[in-house]
Design an enzyme around this catalytic site. Sequence first.
Site, short mmCIF file in Angstrom:
data_model
loop_
_atom_site.label_atom_id
_atom_site.label_comp_id
_atom_site.label_asym_id
_atom_site.label_seq_id
_atom_site.Cartn_x
_atom_site.Cartn_y
_atom_site.Cartn_z
N HIS A 173 2.02 29.72 41.25
CA HIS A 173 1.12 29.78 42.43
C HIS A 173 0.45 31.15 42.58
O HIS A 173 -0.49 31.28 43.36
CB HIS A 173 1.88 29.46 43.70
CG HIS A 173 2.37 28.04 43.78
ND1 HIS A 173 1.50 26.96 43.70
CD2 HIS A 173 3.61 27.51 43.92
CE1 HIS A 173 2.22 25.83 43.80
NE2 HIS A 173 3.49 26.14 43.92
N ASP A 209 5.41 21.28 36.83
CA ASP A 209 5.97 21.41 38.17
C ASP A 209 5.34 20.35 39.07
O ASP A 209 4.21 19.92 38.84
CB ASP A 209 5.65 22.81 38.70
CG ASP A 209 6.39 23.15 39.98
OD1 ASP A 209 7.46 23.75 39.90
OD2 ASP A 209 5.88 22.80 41.07
N HIS A 211 4.19 20.76 41.94
CA HIS A 211 3.02 21.32 42.63
C HIS A 211 1.96 21.78 41.63
O HIS A 211 2.28 22.22 40.52
CB HIS A 211 3.44 22.52 43.48
CG HIS A 211 4.50 22.20 44.49
ND1 HIS A 211 5.85 22.39 44.23
CD2 HIS A 211 4.41 21.69 45.73
CE1 HIS A 211 6.55 22.02 45.31
NE2 HIS A 211 5.70 21.58 46.22
N ASP A 298 11.07 19.97 40.30
CA ASP A 298 10.93 19.46 41.66
C ASP A 298 10.24 18.09 41.67
O ASP A 298 9.93 17.55 42.73
CB ASP A 298 10.21 20.46 42.59
CG ASP A 298 9.06 21.19 41.93
OD1 ASP A 298 8.70 20.85 40.78
OD2 ASP A 298 8.51 22.11 42.58
ZN ZN Z 1 6.88 23.27 42.61
#
Ligand code: ZN
Length: 360
Positions: A173, A209, A211, A298
Amino acid sequence: MRVVYSPAHLGHDIASETVMGLEIPANEVTERAERIKAALEADGGFPIEAPKEHGEGPITAVHDPGLVRFLAEAWDQMVAEGVDHPSLMPEALNVRALTEGMGGAANGAGGALEPRGSISGRAGFWAFDTSSPIVAGTYAASRAAVDVALTAADAVVDGEAAVYGLCRPPGHHAARSMYGGYCFFNNAAIAADAIARTTGEPVAILDLDYHHGNGTQQIFWRRGDVLYVSLHADPERAYPFYLGRADEVGAGPGTGANLNIPLPARTTNAQYLRALDRGIEKIASTPGSIVVVSLGLDTYVDDPICDFALTTEVYHEVGRRVAALGRRLVILQEGGYHRPTLGANVRAWLRGAEGRPHEG
Ligand SMILES: [Zn+2]
């Protein structure tokens, strides 16, 4: 498979985070990396080594030097100001729309000037969210995570088929000049950039991931030599909300070198593998011999902050399919918050990538 790990991550010891105004026990905690390490040690097939220091150069090749300076100074400045908080979080974010229509007249128009007075202002300038606390050991941990990634990358550049870097904090991120999403330096982006410079070859990043890796996408948006492929939750419902849509394909020389595959809630193993095959095909259609994998677990069915439905068995198959690309792999840890299964899920993935059976 060789594993690179540093205990420096233990200094990034976070007790709580704030989500939509609610203070909750932190998800991105030291226990995550320790559980992964324990599972790999118990396996017996994953020798663990320490990272080598690589200095600041590879970091500032990807990140704004001001972000590095801020993270290096943040905790000491907060202490010097007499702010007695358990962690540093910003108060007002440097939202670019604050100066919309003001041209260059105001400080911050275009987000250009960092306020150097209070630590609160500095933190808000470099952060993009309020869920990424900084503590005394955050900078050292973040630097060590970069060294873990770069040490894994070196080994793969030198010929290893696959090396796993147990990075914590995670990285994907973190954008060129912003931290957030539990991430401070973008370990995968720094590694991919270093590999591209060292080898002179194109590099692919496969981000698995849950996200979207908004930071990685942003860093390589205009670069054609680093392909970014990401499978992730549709940003219509999931963090980081503002990036990760399928029509984001890169720009300039990077046009076509960004592939986003957003996925629905409760994505199953079968759905995920179909999406994975699309990502793998994209990588196979481009030149290069090394893939950097941003490995998040995740996507697991019981992850406390996510909504996919993957099971431990599928991680073995995902690792197997990624390795079947026939490229060398730098596998770097990103998210994954269901602590009881995190070690087993990483182990399954890595064993799949090595061509070893799921168990045994
Ligand atoms: Zn994540």
